[in-house]
Design an enzyme around this catalytic site. Structure first.
Site, PDB file in Angstrom:
ATOM      1  CB  VAL A 114     102.065   0.015 -18.889  1.00  0.00           C
ATOM      2  CG1 VAL A 114     102.791   0.369 -20.190  1.00  0.00           C
ATOM      3  CG2 VAL A 114     102.261  -1.460 -18.559  1.00  0.00           C
ATOM      4  CG  HIS A 117     100.757   2.009 -24.781  1.00  0.00           C
ATOM      5  ND1 HIS A 117     101.359   1.380 -25.853  1.00  0.00           N
ATOM      6  CD2 HIS A 117      99.455   2.200 -25.120  1.00  0.00           C
ATOM      7  CE1 HIS A 117     100.453   1.209 -26.817  1.00  0.00           C
ATOM      8  NE2 HIS A 117      99.287   1.685 -26.384  1.00  0.00           N
ATOM      9  CG  LEU A 118      96.386   6.244 -23.543  1.00  0.00           C
ATOM     10  CD1 LEU A 118      94.961   5.721 -23.676  1.00  0.00           C
ATOM     11  CD2 LEU A 118      96.428   7.731 -23.891  1.00  0.00           C
ATOM     12  CG  HIS A 119      96.624   0.641 -19.737  1.00  0.00           C
ATOM     13  ND1 HIS A 119      97.837   1.270 -19.627  1.00  0.00           N
ATOM     14  CD2 HIS A 119      96.402   0.038 -18.547  1.00  0.00           C
ATOM     15  CE1 HIS A 119      98.334   1.059 -18.418  1.00  0.00           C
ATOM     16  NE2 HIS A 119      97.479   0.322 -17.734  1.00  0.00           N
ATOM     17  CD1 TRP A 120      90.048   3.397 -22.212  1.00  0.00           C
ATOM     18  CD2 TRP A 120      89.294   3.962 -20.173  1.00  0.00           C
ATOM     19  NE1 TRP A 120      89.566   4.687 -22.274  1.00  0.00           N
ATOM     20  CE2 TRP A 120      89.104   5.063 -21.042  1.00  0.00           C
ATOM     21  CE3 TRP A 120      88.892   4.065 -18.829  1.00  0.00           C
ATOM     22  CZ2 TRP A 120      88.528   6.255 -20.616  1.00  0.00           C
ATOM     23  CZ3 TRP A 120      88.328   5.255 -18.412  1.00  0.00           C
ATOM     24  CH2 TRP A 120      88.149   6.338 -19.297  1.00  0.00           C
TER      25      TRP A 120
END
Ligand SMILES: [Zn+2]
Length: 164
Positions: A114, A117-120
């Protein structure tokens, strides 16, 4: 960090994205268990990964729809970092891994499933843990497996809010 990038996963993820739009923005609408939402803070969301590298593979994202980590307002980044820290502690308490992979892929060319939409990613690891590919090969197994993980982990993530 090779574990966080596997091109063969992209087919699954691309299909899922077409069906659902942005999973992080959609996470707080509808049934949290169905969306694998462990909960939210003021500015962050914590979800189980629907395409896990390992049992207990979590994602921690800002609630703001952005791919720009440096541009994230400081207060929202502070919330994200604190949520990541607490999520590690809760996952540690819940599944007792021997280690973790923690990482973020920024941009599709870097392997972000994705990208907008940044995410760890938080992936618990055990020495000698098996590759999850055999499990993923039988996609029918995944939903039940994920819901069992969700139910187990949700109890450890009571500090998160469920709902909007
Ligand atoms: Zn989003």
């Amino acid at each position: 960090m090779e574990v966080l990038w596997a091109p063969w996963r992209m087919t699954y993820i691309a299909r899922a994205r077409e069906a659902r739009g942005c999973i992080f923005c959609a996470a707080t609408a509808g049934d949290p268990r169905e969306r694998l939402l462990l909960g939210t803070t003021a500015d962050s969301v914590v979800m189980l990964n629907r395409f896990p590298y390992q049992n207990g593979h979590l994602m921690v994202a800002p609630r703001r729809h952005t791919a720009d980590l440096p541009g994230l307002p400081a207060a929202e980044h502070a919330d994200l970092a604190e949520t990541l820290r607490r999520a590690l502690a809760s996952l540690d308490a819940a599944v007792h891994p021997e280690g973790f992979n923690v990482g973020m892929n920024l941009g599709a060319c870097a392997g972000a499933g994705v990208a907008d939409h940044l995410h760890w990613h938080i992936v618990p690891r055990w020495s000698g843990d098996t590759n999850f590919m055999p499990a993923l090969a039988d996609v029918r197994v995944i939903p039940q497996h994920l819901l069992e993980s969700y139910d187990r982990l949700r109890a450890a993530f009571g500090w998160l809010t469920l709902g909007a």
